[in-house]
Motif scaffolding. Sequence first.
Motif, PDB file in Angstrom:
ATOM      1  N   LEU A 167      -3.420   0.095  -2.204  1.00  0.00           N
ATOM      2  CA  LEU A 167      -2.045   0.603  -1.680  1.00  0.00           C
ATOM      3  C   LEU A 167      -1.860   0.389  -0.501  1.00  0.00           C
ATOM      4  O   LEU A 167      -0.693   0.759   0.060  1.00  0.00           O
ATOM      5  CB  LEU A 167      -1.841   1.789  -2.493  1.00  0.00           C
ATOM      6  N   GLY A 168      -2.681  -0.010   0.438  1.00  0.00           N
ATOM      7  CA  GLY A 168      -2.502   0.176   2.078  1.00  0.00           C
ATOM      8  C   GLY A 168      -2.574   1.403   2.597  1.00  0.00           C
ATOM      9  O   GLY A 168      -2.546   2.460   2.060  1.00  0.00           O
ATOM     10  N   ASP A 169      -2.344   1.264   4.081  1.00  0.00           N
ATOM     11  CA  ASP A 169      -1.875   2.561   4.767  1.00  0.00           C
ATOM     12  C   ASP A 169      -0.677   2.880   4.548  1.00  0.00           C
ATOM     13  O   ASP A 169       0.175   2.351   3.734  1.00  0.00           O
ATOM     14  CB  ASP A 169      -2.523   2.497   6.164  1.00  0.00           C
ATOM     15  N   ALA A 170       0.100   3.922   5.238  1.00  0.00           N
ATOM     16  CA  ALA A 170       1.369   4.444   5.065  1.00  0.00           C
ATOM     17  C   ALA A 170       2.135   3.232   5.715  1.00  0.00           C
ATOM     18  O   ALA A 170       3.254   2.636   4.900  1.00  0.00           O
ATOM     19  CB  ALA A 170       1.599   5.653   6.005  1.00  0.00           C
ATOM     20  N   GLU A 171       1.938   2.484   6.782  1.00  0.00           N
ATOM     21  CA  GLU A 171       2.684   1.379   7.212  1.00  0.00           C
ATOM     22  C   GLU A 171       2.719   0.131   6.228  1.00  0.00           C
ATOM     23  O   GLU A 171       3.833  -0.220   5.778  1.00  0.00           O
ATOM     24  CB  GLU A 171       1.981   0.872   8.512  1.00  0.00           C
ATOM     25  N   ARG A 227       6.867  -1.366  -0.265  1.00  0.00           N
ATOM     26  CA  ARG A 227       8.009  -0.552  -1.174  1.00  0.00           C
ATOM     27  C   ARG A 227       9.280  -1.126  -0.923  1.00  0.00           C
ATOM     28  O   ARG A 227      10.110  -1.377  -1.635  1.00  0.00           O
ATOM     29  CB  ARG A 227       7.915   0.931  -0.677  1.00  0.00           C
ATOM     30  N   ALA A 228       9.657  -1.472   0.567  1.00  0.00           N
ATOM     31  CA  ALA A 228      10.799  -2.115   0.796  1.00  0.00           C
ATOM     32  C   ALA A 228      11.154  -3.475   0.178  1.00  0.00           C
ATOM     33  O   ALA A 228      12.074  -3.965  -0.316  1.00  0.00           O
ATOM     34  CB  ALA A 228      11.029  -2.096   2.337  1.00  0.00           C
ATOM     35  N   ALA A 229      10.008  -4.071   0.041  1.00  0.00           N
ATOM     36  CA  ALA A 229       9.894  -5.515  -0.510  1.00  0.00           C
ATOM     37  C   ALA A 229      10.313  -5.689  -2.010  1.00  0.00           C
ATOM     38  O   ALA A 229      10.996  -6.195  -2.612  1.00  0.00           O
ATOM     39  CB  ALA A 229       8.823  -6.313   0.040  1.00  0.00           C
ATOM     40  N   LEU A 261      -0.247  -6.024   4.062  1.00  0.00           N
ATOM     41  CA  LEU A 261      -1.398  -5.149   4.596  1.00  0.00           C
ATOM     42  C   LEU A 261      -1.583  -5.224   6.016  1.00  0.00           C
ATOM     43  O   LEU A 261      -1.386  -6.372   6.597  1.00  0.00           O
ATOM     44  CB  LEU A 261      -2.541  -5.525   3.997  1.00  0.00           C
ATOM     45  N   THR A 262      -1.681  -3.940   6.545  1.00  0.00           N
ATOM     46  CA  THR A 262      -2.230  -4.036   8.018  1.00  0.00           C
ATOM     47  C   THR A 262      -3.653  -4.455   8.211  1.00  0.00           C
ATOM     48  O   THR A 262      -4.397  -4.442   7.295  1.00  0.00           O
ATOM     49  CB  THR A 262      -2.156  -2.774   8.644  1.00  0.00           C
ATOM     50  N   ASP A 263      -3.935  -4.879   9.561  1.00  0.00           N
ATOM     51  CA  ASP A 263      -5.499  -5.274   9.461  1.00  0.00           C
ATOM     52  C   ASP A 263      -6.189  -3.989   9.342  1.00  0.00           C
ATOM     53  O   ASP A 263      -7.546  -4.279   8.685  1.00  0.00           O
ATOM     54  CB  ASP A 263      -5.695  -5.706  11.133  1.00  0.00           C
ATOM     55  N   GLU A 264      -6.049  -2.984   9.509  1.00  0.00           N
ATOM     56  CA  GLU A 264      -6.709  -1.683   9.306  1.00  0.00           C
ATOM     57  C   GLU A 264      -7.119  -1.537   7.752  1.00  0.00           C
ATOM     58  O   GLU A 264      -7.830  -1.092   7.259  1.00  0.00           O
ATOM     59  CB  GLU A 264      -6.152  -0.424   9.706  1.00  0.00           C
ATOM     60  N   ALA A 265      -5.709  -1.650   6.894  1.00  0.00           N
ATOM     61  CA  ALA A 265      -5.894  -1.457   5.504  1.00  0.00           C
ATOM     62  C   ALA A 265      -6.792  -2.663   4.833  1.00  0.00           C
ATOM     63  O   ALA A 265      -7.376  -2.117   3.882  1.00  0.00           O
ATOM     64  CB  ALA A 265      -4.459  -1.382   4.977  1.00  0.00           C
ATOM     65  N   ARG A 266      -6.426  -3.590   5.380  1.00  0.00           N
ATOM     66  CA  ARG A 266      -7.323  -4.745   5.018  1.00  0.00           C
ATOM     67  C   ARG A 266      -8.672  -4.406   5.104  1.00  0.00           C
ATOM     68  O   ARG A 266      -9.623  -4.756   4.173  1.00  0.00           O
ATOM     69  CB  ARG A 266      -6.878  -6.043   5.569  1.00  0.00           C
ATOM     70  N   LEU A 283       3.434   7.915  -6.135  1.00  0.00           N
ATOM     71  CA  LEU A 283       3.707   8.917  -5.282  1.00  0.00           C
ATOM     72  C   LEU A 283       3.262   8.418  -3.877  1.00  0.00           C
ATOM     73  O   LEU A 283       2.147   8.051  -3.639  1.00  0.00           O
ATOM     74  CB  LEU A 283       3.051  10.219  -5.509  1.00  0.00           C
ATOM     75  N   ASP A 284       4.144   9.121  -2.932  1.00  0.00           N
ATOM     76  CA  ASP A 284       4.033   8.487  -1.588  1.00  0.00           C
ATOM     77  C   ASP A 284       2.556   9.162  -0.853  1.00  0.00           C
ATOM     78  O   ASP A 284       2.018   8.429   0.176  1.00  0.00           O
ATOM     79  CB  ASP A 284       5.088   8.949  -0.426  1.00  0.00           C
ATOM     80  N   TYR A 285       1.948   9.940  -1.120  1.00  0.00           N
ATOM     81  CA  TYR A 285       0.754  10.509  -0.694  1.00  0.00           C
ATOM     82  C   TYR A 285      -0.263   9.645  -0.866  1.00  0.00           C
ATOM     83  O   TYR A 285      -1.379   9.664  -0.479  1.00  0.00           O
ATOM     84  CB  TYR A 285       0.568  11.989  -0.784  1.00  0.00           C
ATOM     85  N   TYR A 286      -0.389   8.893  -1.817  1.00  0.00           N
ATOM     86  CA  TYR A 286      -1.341   7.847  -2.310  1.00  0.00           C
ATOM     87  C   TYR A 286      -1.603   6.880  -1.349  1.00  0.00           C
ATOM     88  O   TYR A 286      -0.536   6.099  -0.890  1.00  0.00           O
ATOM     89  CB  TYR A 286      -1.337   7.338  -3.497  1.00  0.00           C
TER      90      TYR A 286
END
Length: 449
Positions: A174-178, A184-186, A235-240, A267-270
């Motif tokens: 689900l990636g990081d917050a960014e 979610r916007a997409a 995905l950001t580089d960190e999340a990947r 939920l957003d905290y995941y």
Amino acid sequence: MAKIETPRPVRGTQDMLGGTAEAFQERFAHVVATFDRVRKLYGFQRVEVPVFESTAVFARSLGESTDVVSKEMYTFEDRGGDSITLRPEFTAGISRAYITEGWQQYAPLKVATHGPLFRYERPQKGRFRQFHQLDAEILGAGEPAADVELLVLADQLLRELGVSEGVTLNLNTLGDAESREAWRAALIAHFEAHRGELSEESIDRLAKNPLRILDSKDPRDRPIADSAPDIDAYLTDEARSFFDKVTSGLDAAGVAWERNSRLVRGLDYYRHTAFEFITDRLGAQGTVLGGGRYDGLIENLGGPSTPAVGWAAGIERLAMLIDQPVIERPDVTVIPENAGAEIYATQIIATLRRAGVRCDMAFRGNAKRRFELATKAKSKSRIVVTGDRELADGTSNFGISIRANQDHESGDEMVLMVLAILKQRFQIESHLLAPQGSQFDATIGLPTS
């Protein structure tokens, strides 16, 4: 006099009796025992949390808009006017305790538990209103290795239960917050473009929880959900890198997995890892174990920013998948021949049990009935106890006959083991020097008054 009507069990509950060949309780207990054994191999400590909590604990953790909170929780006002809820899951209560009991000092904290949970939903195969789960959590560890550890634990549990065949680990990020916010916007833009084709439930979710549209079962939603963008493009580089380390760890541990880009947590905290172990042996309700990383939950409950990951598994569902375990037979059944022998039989059985020998006593009915009960128990051996008798020299004794069952593979050894334990407490006399045909007859002297 009117017949008293017996109250019926509440719908969605179950009664379980062990000890019979077809007993579901034996499977249930085997699942729990296997979980306790395996979680100790991984250093997970047992934790206990209350069966009920302040309603706010679950409303904040599960989200006010979810079906669990809005439709399924058992919530009531107690006599003090507080809103109380029977726990529908474990993670929220464990997270609350992590904050209020000061468990941050033990981080990273690896804990496990099992017990009853409560949700008001339609009962179906493997699903009840009072149901039971296994639960494992790692709190205070933000490294991918924690996700790997939990997934390998789950995989070993399923292997040791003998149900891993036909079970597939579905994995997603689900990636990081960014990453999540961009995805979610997409998704919102994609679903808004098809608003007129969505089901009423998905239109409602679009405003509150758009990620849940991805796993909608409504046939009107499937074409739109299937064509929605995947998270990989956002995905950001960190999340990947995080997800790559999780999958590499699973590969190194020999845990097979499949990518499921439609596996989500609304939920957003995941964050990051989401997973489910799925079988095709339970019909539509195929998930036997599921979980993910919830780095924002403890902060949502008023605690410090704390990374955490966990999973839960339905005990009933796992029990439905396993073979019937072998029921342990008693080592010894003690049979008092009559009422006068019962006091001596009680002395013998207490001695054996204190030495760690599994024992049962046939104490009901006449001698014939007692032998029938002993045969039904299928114990490995039996001891027949006779009443006391006075001897010519004024002393008294009572008789015992120790005999191993014919189907026991080490009859003489069984008899000698029982005899050795009894000799530590009783004065045993016999004309036999050793068991004959896996049987030993003797007398036990009684102390003089």
